[in-house]
Scaffold this motif. Structure first.
Motif, PDB file in Angstrom:
ATOM      1  N   ILE A 157       2.524  -1.946   5.184  1.00 20.00           N
ATOM      2  CA  ILE A 157       1.149  -2.378   4.983  1.00 20.00           C
ATOM      3  C   ILE A 157       1.018  -3.015   3.604  1.00 20.00           C
ATOM      4  N   ILE A 158       0.374  -4.183   3.558  1.00 21.60           N
ATOM      5  CA  ILE A 158       0.073  -4.824   2.285  1.00 21.60           C
ATOM      6  C   ILE A 158      -1.442  -4.928   2.133  1.00 21.60           C
ATOM      7  N   CYS A 159      -1.895  -4.904   0.890  1.00 16.67           N
ATOM      8  CA  CYS A 159      -3.322  -4.943   0.605  1.00 16.67           C
ATOM      9  C   CYS A 159      -3.624  -6.009  -0.439  1.00 16.67           C
ATOM     10  N   SER A 160      -4.871  -6.347  -0.535  1.00 12.86           N
ATOM     11  CA  SER A 160      -5.339  -7.251  -1.578  1.00 12.86           C
ATOM     12  C   SER A 160      -6.744  -6.845  -1.982  1.00 12.86           C
TER      13      SER A 160
ATOM     14  N   CYS B  74      -6.581  -4.467   3.821  1.00 12.13           N
ATOM     15  CA  CYS B  74      -5.180  -4.169   4.142  1.00 12.13           C
ATOM     16  C   CYS B  74      -4.843  -4.649   5.546  1.00 12.13           C
TER      17      CYS B  74
ATOM     18  N   ASN C 159      -7.611   4.213  -0.847  1.00 13.83           N
ATOM     19  CA  ASN C 159      -7.966   3.242  -1.876  1.00 13.83           C
ATOM     20  C   ASN C 159      -8.312   3.989  -3.168  1.00 13.83           C
TER      21      ASN C 159
ATOM     22  N   ILE D   7     -10.703  -2.990  -1.158  1.00 13.71           N
ATOM     23  CA  ILE D   7      -9.474  -3.693  -0.823  1.00 13.71           C
ATOM     24  C   ILE D   7      -9.474  -4.012   0.665  1.00 13.71           C
TER      25      ILE D   7
ATOM     26  N   VAL E 148      -4.050   5.054   4.707  1.00 18.23           N
ATOM     27  CA  VAL E 148      -4.077   4.275   3.469  1.00 18.23           C
ATOM     28  C   VAL E 148      -5.299   4.721   2.674  1.00 18.23           C
TER      29      VAL E 148
ATOM     30  N   TYR F  56      -8.605   2.641  -6.154  1.00 18.53           N
ATOM     31  CA  TYR F  56      -9.162   1.718  -7.136  1.00 18.53           C
ATOM     32  C   TYR F  56     -10.685   1.756  -7.121  1.00 18.53           C
TER      33      TYR F  56
ATOM     34  N   ALA G 115       0.841  -1.196   0.000  1.00 19.66           N
ATOM     35  CA  ALA G 115       0.000   0.000   0.000  1.00 19.66           C
ATOM     36  C   ALA G 115       0.874   1.243   0.000  1.00 19.66           C
ATOM     37  N   ARG G 116       0.358   2.273  -0.607  1.00 18.26           N
ATOM     38  CA  ARG G 116       1.034   3.572  -0.542  1.00 18.26           C
ATOM     39  C   ARG G 116       0.514   4.296   0.693  1.00 18.26           C
ATOM     40  N   ALA G 117       1.153   4.042   1.790  1.00 20.70           N
ATOM     41  CA  ALA G 117       0.710   4.629   3.053  1.00 20.70           C
ATOM     42  C   ALA G 117       1.376   5.985   3.249  1.00 20.70           C
TER      43      ALA G 117
END
Length: 106
Positions: free
Chosen positions: A98-101, A50, A42, A48, A40, A44, A25-27
């Motif tokens: 932080i990672i997101c999906s 995170c 979103n 998502i 964070v 899109y 993530a672009r935190a």
């Protein structure tokens, strides 16, 4: 031989598509004297999920961290996590890992 190639291609496709769903993530991390704030956003058109950690280091070397867990961030929304410092012990550094999906039904 064709069956082996078919099985190999299916395994490779399944393995790479599972890993491709997660992205960092672009935190935005702001370090104030009494607080570290991580946001964070979103950008899109689909929701998502995170998770990760927010870490801050104080002037006297103490490292404080908190977890960032949000199971649903809708399109265009912002989620925030923060850490507060003790009195007379200001923050000098902070970061967020932080990672997101994507939350896709398929």
């Amino acid at each position: 031989m064709k069956l082996k190639m078919l099985v190999l291609s299916l395994v490779l496709t399944a393995a790479t598509s599972a890993f491709a769903q997660f992205f960092p993530a672009r935190a935005t991390v702001l370090v104030y004297p009494g607080q570290v704030v991580a946001q964070v956003f979103n950008p899109y058109y689909e929701p998502i999920a995170c998770r990760g950690t927010v870490v801050g280091q104080t002037f006297y070397g103490q490292i404080l961290q908190t977890s960032f867990v949000d199971n649903f961030i809708p399109a265009g929304a912002v989620r925030t996590a923060f850490i507060n410092a003790n009195f007379n012990n200001r923050f000098v550094a902070g970061r967020a890992d932080i990672i997101c999906s994507f939350l896709r039904p398929y």
